[in-house]
Enzyme design. Structure first.
Site, short mmCIF file in Angstrom:
data_model
loop_
_atom_site.label_atom_id
_atom_site.label_comp_id
_atom_site.label_asym_id
_atom_site.label_seq_id
_atom_site.Cartn_x
_atom_site.Cartn_y
_atom_site.Cartn_z
N GLN A 1 0.85 -1.18 0.00
CA GLN A 1 0.00 0.00 0.00
C GLN A 1 0.90 1.25 0.00
OE1 GLN A 1 -3.10 -0.06 -0.73
NE2 GLN A 1 -3.98 -1.99 -0.04
N SER A 2 0.62 2.25 0.82
CA SER A 2 1.31 3.54 0.68
C SER A 2 2.73 3.57 1.22
CB SER A 2 0.49 4.65 1.32
OG SER A 2 -0.66 4.92 0.54
N MET A 3 3.24 2.48 1.78
CA MET A 3 4.68 2.44 2.05
C MET A 3 5.46 2.60 0.75
SD MET A 3 5.27 -0.31 5.13
CE MET A 3 5.28 -1.74 4.05
#
Length: 398
Positions: free
Chosen positions: A120-122
């Site tokens: 995801q947004s990592m």
């Protein structure tokens, strides 16, 4: 259908031949399907390899401590153990590195050391780190206007914005990050990236974007002056990635491979999901192993290890702080595609929806990675309990 914790009986998702339970294309990232899907992205979506190369593997030495029984608080503030909290918060993988050595490593829900897990947004922080490398070489100047590199964005809301505004998510571009609305801007990202089909029953006159750059070019409006305020919007990372591709003539997956994965000695090749135009989804489509996320975190903790410029990392750790950044980080900040926990520790965090986290703390010499499949996009209670547990682990290992 409800999600399930690691201690619950697992529904037979994608088991059998043919499997009895197949994740629906519209809801593969929702519970309970995400508990299987986040570890099997290459079976769901087209991907591009982030090659680890033929070079060295960074061997992680081990100095293990059994932390299963460590006293922590659960999401309601009640006493539990670390093992209990990991179960409660739908953990797939959990890793603690202390001074670069593995202190604690656990896998759940069928995950193992070779499994690639959706970030995801990592992915934003990984993209931002490669940006820092390119900026350090003088290929990109964050102070310059975005349109110096992507002139066609002069007809969009990014007109007049600097590259640093994009890095810090302080442009004034109108973009709705409402995850539960399939018709919001981020809902349109799902369609543009190929993650989801067009929702059934949608307006036949509405023109859904066919790929990510088409979506970016269609964002014409602003809601405030550039630089006036932070607002979390995933699309900013995609603008950065297109800028990096334009400057280097290379696709993002190749850049991450050459600049990070081959250099820090990853165990396994990673991958990005790609849209119909072959664009690797910078804002959330990256997948890697638990240990390789840990190696990335350790690279940042080692002040870039001669790969990412140390002055870029130091600049990233400095940002204005306040309650307007994130409810789960009341003293937090955002800089260069990383979260900053608070102005005292200046610990950096990579965070993604459904419970993804890399916590990097210079004061404790510790990197903590948590890969999860929460039943909801976000949870203040799970986030707070996890961060408290990180601090309890730091005290136990001090």
């Amino acid at each position: 259908m409800d999600s399930y914790r690691n201690s619950d009986p697992r529904p037979p998702i994608m088991q059998g031949s043919p499997p009895a339970m197949v994740p629906p294309k519209l809801d593969w990232d929702r519970p309970p399907w995400n508990r299987w899907a986040f570890q099997h992205i290459r079976e769901i979506l087209p991907t591009a390899e982030v090659w680890r190369g033929n070079g060295h593997r960074h061997r992680l030495e081990r100095a293990e401590v059994d932390l299963d029984g460590l006293a922590v608080e659960d999401s309601e503030g009640k006493p539990t153990t670390l093992a209990g909290l990991l179960d409660e918060t739908y953990t797939d993988g959990f890793l603690v590195l202390k001074h670069g050595k593995v202190a604690y490593e656990r896998y759940f829900n069928g995950m193992d050391e070779r499994t690639l897990h959706l970030s995801q947004s990592m992915a934003k922080s990984i993209t931002g780190s490669v940006f820092g490398i390119l900026a350090g070489r003088g290929l990109i100047d964050p102070a310059r206007p975005v349109t110096d590199y992507l002139p066609e964005l002069a007809a969009t809301g990014w007109a007049g914005a600097s590259v640093q505004h994009v890095l810090d998510m302080t442009t004034g571009v109108r973009f709705s990050e409402e995850y539960t609305d399939r018709y919001s801007d981020i809902g349109q990202v799902d369609v543009a990236t190929g993650w989801k089909p067009v929702p059934p029953g949608s307006d036949p006159d509405f023109r859904w974007p066919s790929h990510m750059y088409e979506l970016i070019l269609g964002l014409k409006d602003t809601v405030r002056p550039h630089g006036a305020q932070f607002e979390y919007r995933s699309i900013e990372t995609d603008v950065l990635a297109f800028l990096m591709e334009r400057v280097t003539g290379k696709r993002l997956a190749q850049l991450v491979s050459e600049e990070l994965w081959q250099k820090f000695g990853a165990d396994e090749s990673a991958c990005f999901t790609v849209d119909s135009a072959g664009y690797a989804v910078a804002d959330g489509g990256f997948n890697a192993t638990l240990r390789d996320y840990g190696r990335f975190g350790q690279l940042i903790l080692d002040n870039g290890g001669g790969i990412v410029p140390a002055d870029w990392i130091e600049a990233t750790r400095n940002g204005r702080h306040g309650p307007d950044f994130s409810p789960s980080l009341p003293e937090g900040s955002y800089r260069n595609q990383f979260w900053i926990e608070n102005p005292r520790s200046r610990a950096l965090m990579c965070r993604g929806v459904f419970g993804q986290m890399i916590h990097i703390d210079w004061n404790t010499g510790m990197v903590v990675v948590k890969l999860s499949t929460w039943p909801d996009f976000s949870s203040l209670a799970y986030s707070a309990a996890t961060l408290k547990a990180v601090h309890a682990i730091a005290a136990a290992l001090a």
